[in-house]
Write a protein that holds these residues in place. Structure first.
Motif, short mmCIF file in Angstrom:
data_model
loop_
_atom_site.label_atom_id
_atom_site.label_comp_id
_atom_site.label_asym_id
_atom_site.label_seq_id
_atom_site.Cartn_x
_atom_site.Cartn_y
_atom_site.Cartn_z
N TRP A 85 4.99 55.22 59.13
CA TRP A 85 5.43 54.17 58.21
C TRP A 85 6.41 54.73 57.17
O TRP A 85 7.43 54.12 56.86
CB TRP A 85 4.23 53.54 57.52
CG TRP A 85 4.62 52.46 56.55
CD1 TRP A 85 4.77 52.58 55.19
CD2 TRP A 85 4.92 51.11 56.87
NE1 TRP A 85 5.15 51.39 54.65
CE2 TRP A 85 5.25 50.46 55.65
CE3 TRP A 85 4.93 50.37 58.05
CZ2 TRP A 85 5.60 49.12 55.60
CZ3 TRP A 85 5.27 49.04 58.00
CH2 TRP A 85 5.61 48.42 56.79
N VAL A 91 9.83 53.51 58.96
CA VAL A 91 10.00 52.16 58.40
C VAL A 91 10.56 52.22 56.99
O VAL A 91 11.67 51.73 56.73
CB VAL A 91 8.66 51.39 58.43
CG1 VAL A 91 8.84 49.99 57.84
CG2 VAL A 91 8.13 51.31 59.86
N ARG A 92 9.81 52.81 56.06
CA ARG A 92 10.22 52.77 54.66
C ARG A 92 11.52 53.53 54.42
O ARG A 92 12.40 53.06 53.69
CB ARG A 92 9.12 53.31 53.75
CG ARG A 92 9.30 52.95 52.28
CD ARG A 92 8.16 53.46 51.43
NE ARG A 92 8.26 54.89 51.22
CZ ARG A 92 9.05 55.45 50.29
NH1 ARG A 92 9.78 54.69 49.49
NH2 ARG A 92 9.08 56.75 50.12
#
Length: 258
Positions: A217, A221-222
């Motif tokens: 994540w 993603v971030r």
């Protein structure tokens, strides 16, 4: 102001030539050669420039503070710049360093400077997932610098806030999957040992999933490492693998303790 460049190298026969070429503008070059058994030393000696070679034999990849301090003891320059063998100084960075250390108004100089590092994974430039600007503390005014300390993540002993250079230091890390796996075997053991010494809570099965998902994540993603394409995807999967190995090693240490 005189400049000493201190280069840390081990078995770096594939990259040391380009590193040295980028550093020949220095008043003094010092190479700390740690546990080297390939042709790195031979290649260094083939350069017809004044330089010092300091050889040391000790536990591989676990004495970075010691190696950096060996270079400090041998250096005579007013300013010190540290390099790893897989790094390159660009002409633009060279000019910025000269301008910085020779500034007329020395009262505005900082005691040390951090440099943005442009990372290359598997031969490709990466820009996301926290890979850039990847600031590193490397340029020090010698009179205010006392060396490095720390076992796993070494830190400089220097007072005051840092200055920031703008030009990139090129970094050719993770050059192939074989070297990535070799580094994993070394670094994950060190990371697990640090967690073990800090009395980390006992590792249970769900922690593997949680920590690997957290890494995915954070990076993919971030920090948008998907924008680096295939290289970004490979890097994220490899970081998740590293995370798994760290906690598996920690579990192993805790199990043996009991």
């Amino acid at each position: 102001m005189s400049l000493s460049i201190i280069i840390l190298a081990g078995n770096e026969q594939e990259v040391i030539r380009d590193c040295l070429k980028s550093a020949t503008f220095a008043d003094e070059i010092i190479v700390v050669l740690a546990n080297s058994s390939d042709d790195t030393k031979k290649i260094i000696k083939s350069f017809k420039i004044p330089l010092k070679i300091i050889e040391t034999q000790d536990e591989y990849n676990r004495n970075f503070s010691k190696w950096r301090n060996l270079g400090l003891k041998a250096a005579t320059g007013d300013w010190l710049l540290y390099l790893d063998a897989d790094e390159r100084i660009t002409p633009e960075l060279k000019s910025e360093i000269f301008f910085t250390i020779n500034a007329i108004n020395t009262t505005q100089l900082f005691n040390y400077y951090v440099i943005p590092r442009a990372n290359h994974y598997l031969g490709k430039r990466v820009r996301f997932g926290g890979s850039y600007p990847d600031y590193v503390k490397r340029l020090y005014r010698r009179s205010n610098f006392s060396g490095y300390q720390g076992y796993l993540h070494e830190e400089p002993i220097v007072k005051g806030p840092p200055g920031y250079l703008k030009e990139d230091l090129l970094h050719y890390t993770h050059r192939d999957l074989t070297s990535m796996i070799q580094k994993t075997l070394i670094w994950t053991d060190m990371e697990a040992e640090a967690l073990y010494q800090s009395k980390h809570p006992p590792v249970v099965w769900w922690r593997f999933i949680r920590m690997m998902f957290t890494k995915f994540w954070e990076r993919f993603v971030r920090q948008q490492m998907w924008r680096d394409g295939t290289i970004g995807f490979i890097s994220v999967i490899f970081e998740m693998f590293d995370t798994f190995i760290i906690y598996a090693r920690l579990w192993e240490k805790q199990t043996h303790e009991s």
